[in-house]
Design a protein around this motif. Structure first.
Motif, mmCIF file in Angstrom:
data_model
loop_
_atom_site.group_PDB
_atom_site.id
_atom_site.type_symbol
_atom_site.label_atom_id
_atom_site.label_comp_id
_atom_site.label_asym_id
_atom_site.label_seq_id
_atom_site.Cartn_x
_atom_site.Cartn_y
_atom_site.Cartn_z
ATOM 1 N N GLY A 219 -12.816 -2.105 2.152
ATOM 2 C CA GLY A 219 -12.541 -1.509 0.855
ATOM 3 C C GLY A 219 -11.438 -0.472 0.867
ATOM 4 N N LEU A 220 -10.853 -0.199 2.044
ATOM 5 C CA LEU A 220 -9.776 0.784 2.117
ATOM 6 C C LEU A 220 -8.618 0.378 1.210
ATOM 7 N N GLN A 221 -8.030 1.357 0.552
ATOM 8 C CA GLN A 221 -6.879 1.089 -0.305
ATOM 9 C C GLN A 221 -5.672 0.671 0.545
ATOM 10 N N ARG A 222 -5.011 -0.398 0.108
ATOM 11 C CA ARG A 222 -3.842 -0.875 0.835
ATOM 12 C C ARG A 222 -2.755 0.189 0.889
ATOM 13 N N SER A 223 -2.587 0.910 -0.188
ATOM 14 C CA SER A 223 -1.566 1.962 -0.211
ATOM 15 C C SER A 223 -1.873 3.055 0.808
ATOM 16 N N ALA A 224 -3.156 3.346 1.014
ATOM 17 C CA ALA A 224 -3.542 4.373 1.991
ATOM 18 C C ALA A 224 -3.238 3.904 3.407
ATOM 19 N N LEU A 225 -3.471 2.622 3.688
ATOM 20 C CA LEU A 225 -3.169 2.090 5.016
ATOM 21 C C LEU A 225 -1.665 2.103 5.261
ATOM 22 N N LEU A 226 -0.880 1.730 4.271
ATOM 23 C CA LEU A 226 0.576 1.767 4.421
ATOM 24 C C LEU A 226 1.056 3.197 4.668
ATOM 25 N N GLN A 227 0.413 4.162 4.028
ATOM 26 C CA GLN A 227 0.786 5.559 4.248
ATOM 27 C C GLN A 227 0.479 5.976 5.681
ATOM 28 N N ARG A 228 -0.643 5.496 6.238
ATOM 29 C CA ARG A 228 -0.957 5.784 7.645
ATOM 30 C C ARG A 228 0.126 5.213 8.558
ATOM 31 N N MET A 229 0.580 4.026 8.256
ATOM 32 C CA MET A 229 1.623 3.401 9.056
ATOM 33 C C MET A 229 2.927 4.186 8.975
ATOM 34 N N ARG A 230 3.242 4.669 7.787
ATOM 35 C CA ARG A 230 4.471 5.462 7.607
ATOM 36 C C ARG A 230 4.387 6.763 8.409
#
Length: 390
Positions: A219-230
């Motif tokens: 259920g993690l937000q995709r935008s939050a995961l992309l922010q972690r990657m950034r």
């Protein structure tokens, strides 16, 4: 019978009762700390809201704890939890109970917030043509996971996969981002992940997502995961930039990221990265065009799909900003998301005089310092290629 004798008899009976009570208590204590009867490790599930009584009953029903013959197992466990002050600290989740665990040890496991384990694991490996979803199961007492299901994103989701993820709660989720994928490819894979949620937003600029394996919650937000990657890539680049060689022909960390992306696309061999980096660094110093095919390909595909074939002459002559045969210096942006080691190679290249390299047929490359040597290496490679075609 005299009153004194009656009193003595009564006192004796009371004493025997007290002794019996203390004996039972000691028996319970010994049973609570005694090694259990489990012959092998097992998984034990605790639902949300389950209290000590319900947990004790379930443990006994599953044969994980046993009584003394006089005292039932669930009573011993429940009283042990109450007297130790841990009855209200029981967590929910899936816990691995090792063979021979005592009730006391079991209680310590299920009240430890970090002890809940993963019985199943789902891994999404992003790919250039869509991701691959892998589901594995771990046996209690073992380290690794055994493959249950593998399927490509876009295919029909197998029933075996749905049957696990819709029923089981003890599932760990991982997102694997390999080195060298473009930001568009990463977003496409995340968008198709059934265990993530939300709109990923605009495709991030090229190069700023760190390839890695990310543990995520369903259920993690995709935008939050992309922010972690950034954020991860920012930290990697900052650290590498601070430890860079002082004589490099790149002026900013952003330029180093561009160079690293080219290195990432040119070789997948760890022991070649710094040598490949030296070729491009030497060319930049001399003002030579980089002449790297991956950059030209990026100008053709815009990073949205693999080319899937060799470059055409028209594409090699096409005037895009990424045509490194026509334009000197670095392309305007990265051409992929480079990993940590490619970034480190870009900022600490091998000391060499190499200006050329070509595939050598072993998965690596043949390097040369001048064009004559390079032509020989190219002829050798073409001979290998022609042999492959037969």
């Amino acid at each position: 019978m005299s009153w004194s004798r009656i009193a003595l008899a009564a006192a004796g009976a009371v004493l025997l009762s007290v002794v019996a009570v203390f004996s039972v208590i000691e028996l319970g204590k010994r049973q609570f700390t005694r090694p259990g009867l489990l012959n092998e490790a097992v998984f034990f599930d605790i639902p949300k809201g389950a209290g000590a009584a319900a947990v004790a009953t379930s443990l006994e029903a599953q044969g994980i704890i046993s009584g003394s013959g006089i005292l039932p197992a669930d009573m011993i466990f429940r009283e042990g939890a109450r007297h130790s002050g841990r009855a209200t600290a029981i967590r929910f989740g899936t816990f691995e109970i090792p063979a021979g665990a005592s009730m006391d040890e079991i209680l310590s496991i299920i009240t430890n917030s970090t002890a809940a384990g993963e019985r199943y694991q789902v891994r999404l490996k992003a790919g250039a043509r869509g991701g691959t979803v892998w589901l594995g199961e771990r046996k209690a007492g073992e380290e690794g996971f055994t493959e249950l299901v593998v399927y490509r994103q876009g295919d029909t989701i197998p029933d075996a996969y749905s049957g696990v993820v819709q029923v089981q709660s003890s599932i760990g989720y991982r997102v694997v981002i390999p080195e060298g994928l473009t930001s568009w490819q990463v977003v496409q894979s995340l968008s198709a992940a059934d265990f993530l949620s939300g709109d990923p937003g605009a495709v991030p600029p090229e190069g700023i997502l760190a390839p890695d394996t990310y543990a995520v919650e369903r259920g993690l937000q995709r935008s939050a995961l992309l922010q972690r990657m950034r954020e991860s890539q920012r930290m990697i680049l900052t650290e590498a930039w601070e430890q860079r060689r002082s004589d490099l022909p790149v002026e900013t960390a952003e330029e180093a990221l561009i160079l690293a992306s080219i290195i990432e696309k040119e070789t997948g061999l760890a022991d070649e990265r710094r040598r490949v980096a030296s070729v491009f660094v030497n060319r930049l110093r001399l003002g030579m065009p980089l002449q790297t095919d991956p950059s030209v390909i990026y100008g053709v595909t815009e990073g949205k799909a693999p080319l899937g074939r060799g470059l055409r002459q028209s594409e090699l002559k096409g005037d895009t900003p990424y045509n490194s045969y026509l334009h000197k210096g670095l392309p305007p942006t990265p051409i992929a998301n480079p990993g940590r080691h490619a970034i480190q190679a870009a900022l600490n290249p091998e000391a060499s005089k190499f200006l050329y390299f070509v595939a050598d047929g072993t998965g690596g490359h043949a390097f040369s310092e001048n064009y004559d040597e390079h032509r020989k290496n190219v002829r050798a490679w073409r001979k290998i290629e022609s042999g492959k075609d037969r």
